[in-house]
Design an enzyme around this catalytic site. Structure first.
Site, short mmCIF file in Angstrom:
data_model
loop_
_atom_site.label_atom_id
_atom_site.label_comp_id
_atom_site.label_asym_id
_atom_site.label_seq_id
_atom_site.Cartn_x
_atom_site.Cartn_y
_atom_site.Cartn_z
N LYS A 128 0.82 -1.22 0.00
CA LYS A 128 0.00 0.00 0.00
C LYS A 128 0.86 1.27 0.00
O LYS A 128 0.35 2.35 -0.28
CB LYS A 128 -0.96 0.01 1.18
CG LYS A 128 -0.33 0.17 2.54
CD LYS A 128 -1.39 0.26 3.62
CE LYS A 128 -0.78 0.47 5.00
NZ LYS A 128 -1.80 0.61 6.05
N ASP A 129 2.16 1.15 0.32
CA ASP A 129 3.04 2.32 0.32
C ASP A 129 3.61 2.64 -1.06
O ASP A 129 4.18 3.71 -1.27
CB ASP A 129 4.22 2.10 1.28
CG ASP A 129 3.80 2.10 2.74
OD1 ASP A 129 2.76 2.70 3.05
OD2 ASP A 129 4.51 1.50 3.56
N ARG A 177 -7.98 8.58 3.83
CA ARG A 177 -9.08 7.65 3.56
C ARG A 177 -9.81 7.29 4.86
O ARG A 177 -11.06 7.36 4.92
CB ARG A 177 -8.53 6.36 2.92
CG ARG A 177 -9.55 5.23 2.83
CD ARG A 177 -8.90 3.94 2.34
NE ARG A 177 -7.84 3.49 3.22
CZ ARG A 177 -8.02 2.76 4.31
NH1 ARG A 177 -9.25 2.42 4.69
NH2 ARG A 177 -7.00 2.37 5.05
N ARG A 178 -9.07 6.90 5.89
CA ARG A 178 -9.70 6.53 7.16
C ARG A 178 -10.42 7.72 7.79
O ARG A 178 -11.48 7.58 8.40
CB ARG A 178 -8.64 5.99 8.12
CG ARG A 178 -8.10 4.62 7.72
CD ARG A 178 -6.90 4.23 8.54
NE ARG A 178 -6.41 2.90 8.19
CZ ARG A 178 -5.17 2.48 8.44
NH1 ARG A 178 -4.29 3.29 9.03
NH2 ARG A 178 -4.80 1.26 8.10
N ARG A 225 1.04 9.92 13.48
CA ARG A 225 2.20 9.41 12.73
C ARG A 225 3.02 8.49 13.61
O ARG A 225 2.75 8.32 14.79
CB ARG A 225 3.06 10.59 12.25
CG ARG A 225 2.45 11.34 11.08
CD ARG A 225 3.30 12.55 10.73
NE ARG A 225 3.09 13.64 11.70
CZ ARG A 225 4.01 14.56 11.97
NH1 ARG A 225 5.19 14.52 11.39
NH2 ARG A 225 3.74 15.52 12.81
N ARG A 249 2.18 4.76 17.90
CA ARG A 249 0.77 5.15 17.80
C ARG A 249 -0.01 4.67 19.02
O ARG A 249 -0.89 5.39 19.53
CB ARG A 249 0.17 4.61 16.50
CG ARG A 249 0.83 5.24 15.27
CD ARG A 249 0.23 4.76 13.97
NE ARG A 249 0.95 5.37 12.84
CZ ARG A 249 0.41 5.67 11.66
NH1 ARG A 249 -0.87 5.43 11.45
NH2 ARG A 249 1.13 6.22 10.72
N CYS A 267 -1.54 7.68 -1.67
CA CYS A 267 -1.81 7.33 -0.27
C CYS A 267 -2.63 8.41 0.44
O CYS A 267 -3.30 8.13 1.41
CB CYS A 267 -0.49 7.12 0.46
SG CYS A 267 -0.62 6.42 2.10
#
Length: 340
Positions: free
Chosen positions: A113-114, A161-162, A179, A185, A283
């Protein structure tokens, strides 16, 4: 004269055959250098790649080269906010790709996904491991999951997106930027007056967190968790996929990684990346896309959020993989999203 020529040809033939036998038999001298980020999760993912290669090529030696990326450096600059308009794809992969192009490493290990959706002319995502769980996961200090969140609740995430998905499902929720790596996190959730953070389920599982129940322990703190359903929280393209990138001209590395490629996951990733490429998404674009295959039929679904719109545009395309092809289905999905 002819005798010298024949002897020379014979020596070259012997060297050629020895090289081929070495490739087929994978002698102890064969060695691949894997390039990866230095985070705990990146190392865990690289260990999975090493285990897969070892299973396919028992005598293959692998070495890990840690490469610092701009994304890792930015994660340390906590005092400087990240411009949300600046795309983050490439921040975690650019330096690794440059090392691969320069021949400093043989295989780049990425979280799929990166990766930018536009593929380099020199490099290729050649293989992938079987996909892990694709869902996002909501981690909270109290039970109740997403249904317990109300207007004014604070949820932290580094994903646009989230952010859009959460604001669509929970009107009035406050979303703050987050981040750092997974442990950072979780520490931030414990230290701040936040209600929840959103993470990728695959990352937690690969780090060894036990998600079989409703809670898990981290550094003496008990957190609750809930999987977010994909029909409302569609994952990012490539989420849960470990991608192996090689130089297109490196036949040796291609041969090694081909043996660990998971064909179904690879086809799904191709479809998701092609949709993002056609959409020109990255992204930091509020886009979710997921492809699945069942009995030879691929189903690819997408959510695209637009600025100022709470609800996303959604669509789904499906067809026989062999007849349609992953890329063609992705193109059809884009047409449906655009209302064509």
């Amino acid at each position: 004269m002819m005798s010298r020529l024949l002897r020379s040809m014979a020596r070259r033939f012997i060297r050629y055959e020895a090289f081929n036998l070495k490739r087929v038999g994978c002698s102890m001298s064969d060695r691949l250098i894997l390039g990866s980020r230095g985070s705990e999760l990146a190392r865990a993912q690289t260990r999975l790649v090493q285990e897969a290669l070892k299973g396919a090529w028992p005598e293959l030696e692998t070495a890990l080269q840690i490469i610092s990326t701009r994304g890792d450096e930015k994660a340390l600059e906590l005092a400087q906010p990240v411009d949300p308009r600046a795309g983050r794809k490439g921040l975690f992969t650019g330096e690794i790709e440059r090392a691969l192009k320069a021949g400093k490493i043989d295989v780049a290990v990425h979280s799929a996904k990166d990766l930018p959706s536009e593929e380099s002319q020199e490099l290729s995502v050649r293989a992938v491991l079987p996909r892990a769980r694709v869902e996002d996961i909501l981690v909270t200090k109290k039970g109740g999951g997403v249904n317990s969140l109300a207007a004014g609740a604070t949820v932290a995430t580094g994903s646009v997106r989230r952010r859009c998905q959460m604001q669509s499902i929970v009107p009035g929720v406050k979303v703050v930027d987050l981040r750092g790596n997974v442990p950072t996190r979780l520490r931030n959730l414990a230290a701040n007056d936040w209600d929840a953070v959103v993470l990728a389920c695959a990352g937690l599982e690969r780090l060894g967190f036990d998600l079989s129940g409703t809670t898990f322990d981290f550094e003496g703190r008990n957190f609750f968790h809930e999987l977010l359903p994909c029909d409302r929280f569609l994952p990012a393209g490539g989420q849960g996929v470990i991608a192996l990138q090689v130089r297109k001209a490196d036949a040796r590395a291609c041969e090694f990684v081909d043996q660990v490629n998971h064909a179904e996951t690879y086809l799904c990733l191709r479809a998701e990346r092609e949709f993002l490429r056609l959409l020109q998404g990255d992204c930091d674009s509020p886009v979710g896309v997921q492809a699945t295959i069942a009995e030879g039929v691929m189903r690819i679904t997408a959510q695209v959020f637009q600025v100022g719109c709470v609800k996303p545009r959604s669509a789904c395309a499906e067809g026989l993989v062999e007849a349609e092809g992953a890329e063609r289905l992705a193109a059809r999905l884009l047409e449906l999203i655009n209302g064509a």
